[in-house]
Each structure stands twice: as C-alpha cells, then as structure tokens.
Scaffold this active site. Structure first.
Site, PDB file in Angstrom:
ATOM      1  N   GLY A 225       5.385   9.797  72.530  1.00  0.00           N
ATOM      2  CA  GLY A 225       6.046   9.601  71.182  1.00  0.00           C
ATOM      3  C   GLY A 225       6.007  11.020  70.464  1.00  0.00           C
ATOM      4  O   GLY A 225       7.222  11.467  69.494  1.00  0.00           O
TER       5      GLY A 225
ATOM      6  N   ASP B  43       0.107   3.880  62.014  1.00  0.00           N
ATOM      7  CA  ASP B  43       0.741   2.550  61.407  1.00  0.00           C
ATOM      8  C   ASP B  43      -0.872   1.730  61.045  1.00  0.00           C
ATOM      9  O   ASP B  43      -1.264   1.848  60.014  1.00  0.00           O
ATOM     10  CB  ASP B  43       1.456   1.870  62.759  1.00  0.00           C
ATOM     11  CG  ASP B  43       1.969   0.425  62.307  1.00  0.00           C
ATOM     12  OD1 ASP B  43       2.396   0.496  61.025  1.00  0.00           O
ATOM     13  OD2 ASP B  43       2.339  -0.397  63.068  1.00  0.00           O
TER      14      ASP B  43
ATOM     15  N   ASP C 250      10.209   5.462  70.023  1.00  0.00           N
ATOM     16  CA  ASP C 250      11.262   4.628  70.895  1.00  0.00           C
ATOM     17  C   ASP C 250      11.138   2.933  70.770  1.00  0.00           C
ATOM     18  O   ASP C 250      10.187   2.331  69.932  1.00  0.00           O
ATOM     19  CB  ASP C 250      10.675   4.463  72.272  1.00  0.00           C
ATOM     20  CG  ASP C 250       9.151   3.799  72.513  1.00  0.00           C
ATOM     21  OD1 ASP C 250       8.290   4.221  71.817  1.00  0.00           O
ATOM     22  OD2 ASP C 250       9.163   2.654  73.361  1.00  0.00           O
TER      23      ASP C 250
HETATM   24  P1  IMP Z   1      -1.109   2.058  65.507  1.00  0.00           P
HETATM   25  O1  IMP Z   1      -0.667   0.829  64.983  1.00  0.00           O
HETATM   26  O2  IMP Z   1      -1.278   3.010  64.320  1.00  0.00           O
HETATM   27  O3  IMP Z   1      -2.220   1.912  66.459  1.00  0.00           O
HETATM   28  O4  IMP Z   1       0.326   2.745  66.228  1.00  0.00           O
HETATM   29  C1  IMP Z   1       0.398   2.300  67.621  1.00  0.00           C
HETATM   30  C2  IMP Z   1       1.667   3.092  68.183  1.00  0.00           C
HETATM   31  O5  IMP Z   1       2.699   2.081  67.967  1.00  0.00           O
HETATM   32  C3  IMP Z   1       2.254   4.260  67.582  1.00  0.00           C
HETATM   33  O6  IMP Z   1       1.689   5.427  68.216  1.00  0.00           O
HETATM   34  C4  IMP Z   1       3.656   4.018  68.186  1.00  0.00           C
HETATM   35  O7  IMP Z   1       3.787   4.534  69.405  1.00  0.00           O
HETATM   36  C5  IMP Z   1       3.945   2.741  67.999  1.00  0.00           C
HETATM   37  N1  IMP Z   1       4.462   2.319  66.952  1.00  0.00           N
HETATM   38  C6  IMP Z   1       4.112   1.981  65.665  1.00  0.00           C
HETATM   39  N2  IMP Z   1       4.951   1.451  64.681  1.00  0.00           N
HETATM   40  C7  IMP Z   1       6.358   2.056  65.343  1.00  0.00           C
HETATM   41  C8  IMP Z   1       7.756   2.080  65.002  1.00  0.00           C
HETATM   42  O8  IMP Z   1       7.989   1.598  63.828  1.00  0.00           O
HETATM   43  N3  IMP Z   1       8.729   2.556  66.026  1.00  0.00           N
HETATM   44  C9  IMP Z   1       8.087   3.100  67.156  1.00  0.00           C
HETATM   45  N4  IMP Z   1       6.819   2.890  67.549  1.00  0.00           N
HETATM   46  C10 IMP Z   1       5.898   2.584  66.833  1.00  0.00           C
HETATM   47 MG    MG Z   2       5.839   3.392  71.531  1.00  0.00          MG
END
Ligand code: IMP
Ligand code: MG
Length: 174
Positions: free
Chosen positions: A44, A101, A157
């Site tokens: 990403g 996120d 993605d």
């Molecule tokens: P985390 O929830 O902060 O651990 O995020 C994990 C991963 O989820 C990120 O690095 C992205 O690859 C994916 N991700 C979270 N939100 C989105 C979105 O809105 N679109 C695409 N990928 C996302």
């Molecule tokens: Mg992803």
C-alpha cells in the site's frame, strides 16, 4: 477501470501532490543536515513513499518490508512476510504508511523497528482515520484525515484493485 465502483473522489491527484510537497518540506526541515531512511510497507505505501521521497531534499535511503495479517477475526495480528534488506541501527528512520486506521498494524511495526535500535524512529502517514483508532500511535507527519468510509487509490486497495488510481476515492457500499 471500474469507475462505477467509485462513489466520490475525496482527494484529487493535484490535492494529493500538493499536500505531499508540503509534508516533504516539513520532513526536509526536521532532518536538515542528516540522512534519512524511509521504510515503506508493501504494497500500500509504495505509491506514497516514492511521491514523498522525490520531494525530500535531505539524502534519503529506502527500504521495504511486507506484512501479512491473519484475517479479520484477529485484527492487528500481523507478521513480517518480507523483512528489510538492511539494518536500521543508528539511523534516522521514518516509517511510511498508507493509512493508520485502528493503529494495530502501526503499533506492531513501530515496536518491531524500535527493537532494532534506530537513532530515531518517526511515523509518516498518507491517511489518518482517527475515528476508528483503538490504539494511540504517535503520528509525526500526516497528509490527510479521512472520514469513516473505506477508501481506495494512491496505493490503497480493495481486493488488490484500485492501487493505481492517482486520486483517493470512497468506494460505493456494496
Ligand atoms: P490498521 O487497522 O491501522 O491496523 O490498518 C491495517 C491496514 O488495513 C492498513 O495498512 C491498510 O492496508 C488497510 N486499510 C485500512 N483502512 C483501509 C481503507 O479504507 N482502504 C484500504 N485499505 C485499508
Ligand atoms: Mg490492503
């Protein structure tokens, strides 16, 4: 390209490029006179990392790692699927993320990297969805905050598609 899957554009290519230039300026100022290593997370963040790196004026090194998660039932449980090529010991390191996120992935990466004794370790993210944060992580540089909707483009993605869009868009709800 399946334009029909796009609900609306959140940030245009021009807006993204302009903001990346600003953030690259902030990074260049902070690391003036020093070398910086940017660490990207496959897949990403590579679009953001290369765009950012082109506008950073201090000497920059780049390394990449890949993570894989164990699925939705265990959020935040990730492992390194491809490690960095080189050590980061004693270096000024900036982790470059596509999106923070929940913060779970980022926390894992920051913990893993800080155990390798970099001189400093910072975090730069293209997108920040603060509303879904479960774990606070210190963000040093951020381009945009986004609402609680799934977004694609500029590296992000949906089922491996849409990474190559020049803009960032909200997908239609299915
Ligand atoms: P985390 O929830 O902060 O651990 O995020 C994990 C991963 O989820 C990120 O690095 C992205 O690859 C994916 N991700 C979270 N939100 C989105 C979105 O809105 N679109 C695409 N990928 C996302
Ligand atoms: Mg992803």
């Amino acid at each position: 390209m399946t334009e029909t899957a796009i609900e609306r554009v959140l940030f245009t290519e021009e807006q993204i490029q302009a903001r990346i230039r600003e953030v690259a300026g902030e990074i260049s100022a902070k690391f003036a006179g020093r070398e910086l290593k940017l660490i990207g997370v496959l897949k990403g963040s590579i679009f953001f990392l290369t765009a950012l790196a082109r506008h950073i004026s201090v000497p920059v090194k780049i390394d990449l790692l890949a993570i894989s998660s164990f699925g939705k039932s265990t959020p935040g449980v990730v492992r390194i699927a491809k490690d960095l090529d080189d050590t980061i010991e004693g270096e000024e390191v900036l982790l470059v993320e596509d999106i923070v996120d929940t913060g779970l992935t980022t926390r894992y990466l920051l913990q893993t990297l800080s155990a390798r004794s970099p001189r400093s370790l910072g975090l730069c993210t293209l997108l920040d969805r603060t509303i879904r944060r479960l774990i606070q992580v210190p963000i040093d540089f951020r381009c945009f905050e986004i609402p609680d909707r799934f977004v694609v483009g500029f590296g992000l993605d949906y089922k491996q598609l849409y990474r190559n869009l020049g803009y960032i868009a909200v997908l239609k709800r299915e």
